[in-house]
Write a protein that holds these residues in place. Structure first.
Motif, short mmCIF file in Angstrom:
data_model
loop_
_atom_site.label_atom_id
_atom_site.label_comp_id
_atom_site.label_asym_id
_atom_site.label_seq_id
_atom_site.Cartn_x
_atom_site.Cartn_y
_atom_site.Cartn_z
N LEU A 1 0.82 -1.21 0.00
CA LEU A 1 0.00 0.00 0.00
C LEU A 1 0.86 1.27 0.00
CD1 LEU A 1 -2.78 -1.05 2.54
CD2 LEU A 1 -3.05 -0.69 0.08
N ILE A 2 1.94 1.27 0.76
CA ILE A 2 2.81 2.45 0.83
C ILE A 2 3.43 2.74 -0.53
CG2 ILE A 2 4.99 3.33 1.76
CD1 ILE A 2 4.28 1.93 4.40
N VAL A 3 3.96 1.70 -1.18
CA VAL A 3 4.60 1.89 -2.49
C VAL A 3 3.56 2.30 -3.52
CG1 VAL A 3 5.93 0.80 -4.34
CG2 VAL A 3 6.44 0.27 -1.94
N LEU A 4 2.37 1.70 -3.46
CA LEU A 4 1.31 2.06 -4.39
C LEU A 4 0.90 3.52 -4.20
CD1 LEU A 4 -0.74 1.20 -6.58
CD2 LEU A 4 -2.30 0.58 -4.71
N TYR A 5 0.78 3.93 -2.96
CA TYR A 5 0.38 5.32 -2.67
C TYR A 5 1.43 6.32 -3.15
CZ TYR A 5 -0.76 9.53 -0.02
OH TYR A 5 -1.05 10.82 0.34
N LEU A 6 2.69 5.98 -2.95
CA LEU A 6 3.78 6.89 -3.31
C LEU A 6 4.04 6.94 -4.81
CD1 LEU A 6 6.36 6.15 -0.45
CD2 LEU A 6 4.85 8.14 -0.67
N SER A 7 3.87 5.79 -5.47
CA SER A 7 4.24 5.72 -6.88
C SER A 7 3.06 5.66 -7.84
CB SER A 7 5.12 4.48 -7.12
OG SER A 7 4.36 3.29 -7.00
N GLY A 8 1.95 5.05 -7.41
CA GLY A 8 0.81 4.87 -8.29
C GLY A 8 0.92 3.64 -9.16
N TYR A 9 2.02 2.88 -9.02
CA TYR A 9 2.24 1.69 -9.85
C TYR A 9 1.95 0.42 -9.05
CZ TYR A 9 4.80 4.78 -13.05
OH TYR A 9 5.15 5.79 -13.92
N ARG B 1 11.94 1.95 -18.37
CA ARG B 1 11.79 2.81 -19.55
C ARG B 1 10.76 3.93 -19.33
NH1 ARG B 1 11.52 -1.92 -24.27
NH2 ARG B 1 13.73 -2.53 -24.15
N LYS B 2 10.17 3.94 -18.13
CA LYS B 2 9.13 4.91 -17.77
C LYS B 2 7.92 4.81 -18.70
CE LYS B 2 12.42 8.15 -15.74
NZ LYS B 2 12.97 9.54 -15.72
N GLN B 3 7.58 3.57 -19.04
CA GLN B 3 6.44 3.31 -19.91
C GLN B 3 5.31 2.57 -19.20
OE1 GLN B 3 8.31 1.06 -23.05
NE2 GLN B 3 9.11 2.87 -24.09
N GLU B 4 5.49 2.28 -17.92
CA GLU B 4 4.47 1.54 -17.17
C GLU B 4 3.26 2.44 -16.91
OE1 GLU B 4 3.71 -1.30 -16.83
OE2 GLU B 4 3.84 -2.16 -14.82
N THR B 5 2.08 1.82 -16.92
CA THR B 5 0.84 2.55 -16.70
C THR B 5 0.44 2.52 -15.23
OG1 THR B 5 0.08 1.93 -18.92
CG2 THR B 5 -1.58 2.74 -17.37
N LYS B 6 0.07 3.68 -14.71
CA LYS B 6 -0.41 3.75 -13.34
C LYS B 6 -1.86 3.27 -13.28
CE LYS B 6 2.59 7.52 -11.83
NZ LYS B 6 2.68 8.84 -11.14
N ILE B 7 -2.30 2.95 -12.08
CA ILE B 7 -3.69 2.54 -11.91
C ILE B 7 -4.61 3.72 -12.21
CG2 ILE B 7 -5.45 1.85 -10.24
CD1 ILE B 7 -3.45 0.14 -8.87
N VAL B 8 -5.61 3.48 -13.06
CA VAL B 8 -6.60 4.50 -13.38
C VAL B 8 -7.94 4.03 -12.86
CG1 VAL B 8 -7.76 5.75 -15.22
CG2 VAL B 8 -5.34 5.19 -15.45
N TYR B 9 -8.53 4.78 -11.97
CA TYR B 9 -9.81 4.41 -11.39
C TYR B 9 -10.96 4.79 -12.32
CZ TYR B 9 -7.28 3.63 -7.10
OH TYR B 9 -6.41 3.14 -6.16
N LYS B 10 -11.91 3.93 -12.37
CA LYS B 10 -13.07 4.13 -13.23
C LYS B 10 -14.33 3.89 -12.41
CE LYS B 10 -15.23 2.25 -17.40
NZ LYS B 10 -15.12 1.24 -18.46
N ASN B 11 -15.25 4.79 -12.48
CA ASN B 11 -16.48 4.65 -11.71
C ASN B 11 -17.27 3.44 -12.18
OD1 ASN B 11 -16.02 6.97 -10.16
ND2 ASN B 11 -16.98 8.28 -11.72
N ASN B 12 -17.88 2.75 -11.23
CA ASN B 12 -18.72 1.60 -11.59
C ASN B 12 -19.92 2.05 -12.41
OD1 ASN B 12 -17.23 -0.41 -10.28
ND2 ASN B 12 -18.22 0.03 -8.32
N LYS B 13 -20.32 1.20 -13.33
CA LYS B 13 -21.49 1.51 -14.14
C LYS B 13 -22.75 1.12 -13.37
CE LYS B 13 -19.03 0.81 -18.47
NZ LYS B 13 -18.96 0.06 -19.73
#
Length: 198
Positions: free
Chosen positions: A131-139, A186-198
């Motif tokens: 959780l800490i790494v995810l919060y700090l980096s978004g990856y 390579r700085k090409q990794e995608t961060k988590i993008v949140y999407k609202n539930n339908k």
């Protein structure tokens, strides 16, 4: 290796081979996670393409795929080395599922689930690291790599008898993230993008 150990290995692989990401996406009429987003049938990709609730269902089931066979093996008295084999086999089932043409995910949640029978304290520390790494980096990928790199150290400090089995499991997870590591460098990794539930 006893017949009981072989049975638990078979159960672990077959249970791991049930792709919850694919089934949940079908249930919610979402795109196949193997063909959408990152192409990885796992929690993070389902979160991207379907939102939080479908992703939560995938997460819970994937964790259970690791917890159930290892928990039973642990209480059946299997030695640490065989517990490691059961945990690794469950993750291999997730990575190379028999029922889905051997195209699976990274097995992060399944590996975490496999660690739960060793104690909630150990699992909590590993989860906190993630959780800490995810919060700090978004990856999510970087969070998994760091958390499972630290897992053998935490295990050695808390339950040293299981440090080597956990190291084996962690190595498998990190190896599975090789493409992610390359993209991160390579700085090409995608961060988590949140999407609202339908």
């Amino acid at each position: 290796m006893t017949a009981l150990t072989i049975l638990m290995l078979a159960i672990a692989y077959l249970l791991g081979s049930i792709s919850s990401a694919v089934w949940v996406c079908r249930l919610f009429s979402l795109n196949d996670p193997r063909e959408s987003g990152s192409g990885n049938p796992g929690t993070t990709n389902v979160l991207r393409i379907g939102g939080r609730f479908p992703a939560l269902l995938v997460l819970v089931f994937d964790v259970l795929k690791g917890t159930v066979p290892v928990w039973y093996s642990y209480h059946l008295g299997l030695e640490p080395v065989y517990l490691a084999c059961v945990a690794v086999t469950a993750c291999l089932g997730h990575m190379f599922p028999l029922f889905f043409r051997f195209k699976g995910g990274k097995a992060v949640a399944t590996a975490f689930g496999a660690l739960l029978p060793l104690g909630l304290g150990l699992a909590s520390i590993i989860l906190l690291s993630w959780l800490i790494v995810l919060y700090l980096s978004g990856y999510a990928s970087l969070a998994a790599i760091v958390a499972f790199s630290l897992a053998p150290i935490f295990t050695w400090l808390i339950k040293p008898d299981y440090a080597i089995p956990v190291a084996i499991l962690s190595s498998l997870i990190i190896l599975r993230h090789r493409p992610n590591i390359i993209r991160l460098l390579r700085k090409q990794e995608t961060k988590i993008v949140y999407k609202n539930n339908k």
